[in-house]
Design an enzyme around this catalytic site. Sequence first.
Site, PDB file in Angstrom:
ATOM      1  N   CYS A 108       0.022   0.944   1.736  1.00 10.94           N
ATOM      2  CA  CYS A 108      -1.362  -0.488   1.636  1.00 10.94           C
ATOM      3  C   CYS A 108      -2.376  -0.369   2.362  1.00 10.94           C
ATOM      4  O   CYS A 108      -3.134  -1.321   2.537  1.00 10.94           O
ATOM      5  CB  CYS A 108      -0.679  -1.914   1.153  1.00 10.94           C
ATOM      6  N   SER A 125       7.136   7.295   5.429  1.00 11.85           N
ATOM      7  CA  SER A 125       6.882   5.597   5.493  1.00 11.85           C
ATOM      8  C   SER A 125       6.168   4.968   5.969  1.00 11.85           C
ATOM      9  O   SER A 125       5.619   4.338   7.031  1.00 11.85           O
ATOM     10  CB  SER A 125       7.874   5.747   7.006  1.00 11.85           C
TER      11      SER A 125
END
Lengths: 564, 564
Positions: free
Chosen positions: B42, B38
Amino acid sequence: MKVIIIGGVAGGATAAARIRRLDEKAEIVILERSGFVSYANCGLPYYIGGVITDPEELTLQTPQGFWNRFRVDVRVRHEATAIDPAGKQVTVKNLETGEVTVEGYDKLLLAPGAAPTRPPLPGLDSPRLFSLRTVEDTFRIRSFVERNRPKTAVLAGGGFISLEMAENLAEMGVEVTILQRIPQLMNPLDYDMATFLHSHLRRKGMHLRLNTAVAGFRQEGETISALVEGGEAIPADLAILAIGVTPENALAKQAGLALGSRGGIVVNQRMETSVPDIYAVGDAVEIPHLVTGENTLISLAGPANKQGRVAADNICGGDSRYLGAQGSSVVKVCELTVAATGLNEKAAQAAGLSYEKIVLSPLSHAGYYPGGKLMTMKVLYEKGSQRLLGAQIVGHEGVDKRIDVLATAMQAGLPVTALKDLDLAYAPPYASAKDPVNLVGFMAENLEQGVVKQFHWEDVAGLPRDGSVTLLDARTPGEYSGGCAEGFVNVPLDELRDHLGEIAPGKPVYVMCQSGLRSYLACRILAQDGYDCYNFSGGYRFYESVLLDRWTRQNAYPCGVERP
Amino acid sequence: MKVIIIGGVAGGATAAARIRRLDEKAEIVILERSGFVSYANCGLPYYIGGVITDPEELTLQTPQGFWNRFRVDVRVRHEATAIDPAGKQVTVKNLETGEVTVEGYDKLLLAPGAAPTRPPLPGLDSPRLFSLRTVEDTFRIRSFVERNRPKTAVLAGGGFISLEMAENLAEMGVEVTILQRIPQLMNPLDYDMATFLHSHLRRKGMHLRLNTAVAGFRQEGETISALVEGGEAIPADLAILAIGVTPENALAKQAGLALGSRGGIVVNQRMETSVPDIYAVGDAVEIPHLVTGENTLISLAGPANKQGRVAADNICGGDSRYLGAQGSSVVKVCELTVAATGLNEKAAQAAGLSYEKIVLSPLSHAGYYPGGKLMTMKVLYEKGSQRLLGAQIVGHEGVDKRIDVLATAMQAGLPVTALKDLDLAYAPPYASAKDPVNLVGFMAENLEQGVVKQFHWEDVAGLPRDGSVTLLDARTPGEYSGGCAEGFVNVPLDELRDHLGEIAPGKPVYVMCQSGLRSYLACRILAQDGYDCYNFSGGYRFYESVLLDRWTRQNAYPCGVERP
């Protein structure tokens, strides 16, 4: 064709330019009572505060510039004093010379705007009391401020102009007191959302006197006092009256135009009044609210400009329609951004709508990228139809973006759950992969599918504290010790599964956390274990904001200091 | 129910959390090949550049945190090496120990993502050549940069990752050269829009080598050279390969899942693959493009997250649908914001769509309020239906807002002319009373109603210069003297009415100004005087940007210096 336009600011100026683009031969006359045309009325407070430094910036066009570019005959300091619809004539008074003339027209457009509301109160003629509408008002306040260097100001009213003035005065070092008749600033917000604005302004050192109606003003020497109901006098060096605006309907009345129940000029979708060849636009007209369908007054520049274009099209023989507005608005108040669109709870209740509400506090952009700021969002939708009814957001960066996306979705008729599917642009400096607007859709879908049930801050006081229900706070012990709602017991989310056996079976469980996410997760764990479970909407930060506001208000009154 | 999820980043992690919320009893296992789950993929370039300083910020969740909150069994450094759909088993290799086990499942979710494209070029194994996908890649580049303090870098590729890396390296003082096979950076833009990005990066001192395909790399000592077709070698201290991504389809292939023509996994709206009980989401799947309806690969976090939620709902017995994406994207490159949604001209042409285009350069907010910045917007809509096809914006503040509003209007199915009616929130610091999005609607309506006709930069070179048409420049003499398109004669707008007699009757007139507004006004004057008249779309500033880009590119090649 000769067109006379009464009022040369937003709607009137837009219409004049559009008429010229459509009809090079039309004779176009603008009658403007003030000395300026097409001025930036939304920018006026920023000139007083020195944010806008060049007075020429305030006037987007001069009469000469308007003539050069559009061959529009702009007559400033000319007031239309009467309309003769039968004879198609306007009586015009030159305010410089006093000369009165009569001007014929083929088409007449009324764009007189709205004037600052001036109820019949004592002391409104004090030279230290100002209203803000025109460039002249602006120069008057600015020169007063430069000459007198006021240390204190009292502002009556809590809307856009009052708050923009408050910000600009405060940034100049003036100590500001705001008087507001109702318990909150910024009517487009609900009270709970407004508490975030209240606490922000209090932290900035402003004094908020809510639930305090102004009863008049009294000037003694260099001090003007705002008199409030109950007899108290609040002294200041400067006072501003900005308690609202009233549509300028005197001319329309005299001309026999139909007026609406709110005093605005009645127009159809073509912006035609009840009298042939007379059009009206802007703050003086009543327009349909896109959500309720009811006629309403919306004193904002966006609708006025759009209406001006529609009226111009129709004046030139076209067929354009203005369908209405939904009151989308935004205002900057001391680095805070406050925005709204559509109906708030008060308005939804008044409209008799059955609604559900969603409160969340997302970050303006990805948490791992520096500079993200929390915003508080509240979105209403209609039960059953899932129609979006309105949204309110208070925060910093990114507030204006989300209100515009929500306004667009609403106007396009998207149901609230469709927000989850919106393909919005994401990069860490601008948003999160699940944009706040997407989150609203996810939350609405959870509510609609029964994945979660919620309760609200209004419900907390009424919850039984007799053991018949379980009240849980799912935050960490550190968060909990900093403040919690009365009677709520701390069970951190990540330990909940280990303590399920200790939660009384068969009793409803109400869960709170900081923002509403962890309590939602807790509710899912509890619901699947058989509990009837309710998630607190907005989290403790929302509850606390309301609570602190009430506490501050109650405690502040005796001494006049509202900062906790 | 036992669910195995292969890949624990955007789509996989979202699905795991949602499955847990819907099913407290499910056994959920995430197999993640890298050492992190997780993580903020970006955000990786911003850690390299030092914008994000704490490496823990990059990982939104740890395996332990995931277990504590969601009871998800996250196994990092575990690679799924084979799927047996008939036996409903996955073969798993522990990358730490080499141990291979077999894990049964009831439901399997593939979220393997996409890998940096690595064509068979020489030199890809150089220790000074990096790709960026995982947290490990990030740490590797970061530690290389800290250890070696590179002065120069060559980046192959001109997309999101390459440009974000270019920004972050440039801000650390590294001299950056970008190699791009095609004549422009940022494929979501058309070439003309990309020229604004090109000139911005050149002003920042970056070297753009457009139309330059990388043919390989060669390391000699501490220098790595990018080899380009033609034989030139571009030396640097560091090289990045970021020419695109390729869906990870090896496992899917092995398992016999249907693949699409672009190599992505085929899924239906429920995110089900061709094999029962196997779902897939994220960069590895092909999804419908909302505008064309064609299946496509969209490697963005927003769609991946939404797909993960849909897959989770369906894995848990629900019925959720993912309808597709329109490629809404935004990227920050050295203070410039570049955003797009839907189709650009290249894509519209490839889809065989007949479109009209609108180019404008509005300010981010009211001109009289300080700080407003010009943005360049291009909006495409389908001829006839007026359906919005796509938008591109390059600018600064307010770009991300307008792309999201346009994306929402597009997804909601609003025709382009409906943009004029959008009730968007206005205050001077945030917008103009006529928002840029409203302006697009006004301009489209003018085109559709024949109020104005336009011509484009592609048409300028082909206009006859033999006197058979009139070419006018409506700017001021000062603007005109600073540069104009060949053969265009200066007649300032405000003097046009006085010179109408001098414009040859019966000949078409082409008018240009700086942004397209004054030339539009000129066209209205001329058209009403009987001229067949065309307005230049985007103005001289748009024309100049394209022209300068071409000039720079042609002149730069011999000496390698591209800054004009």
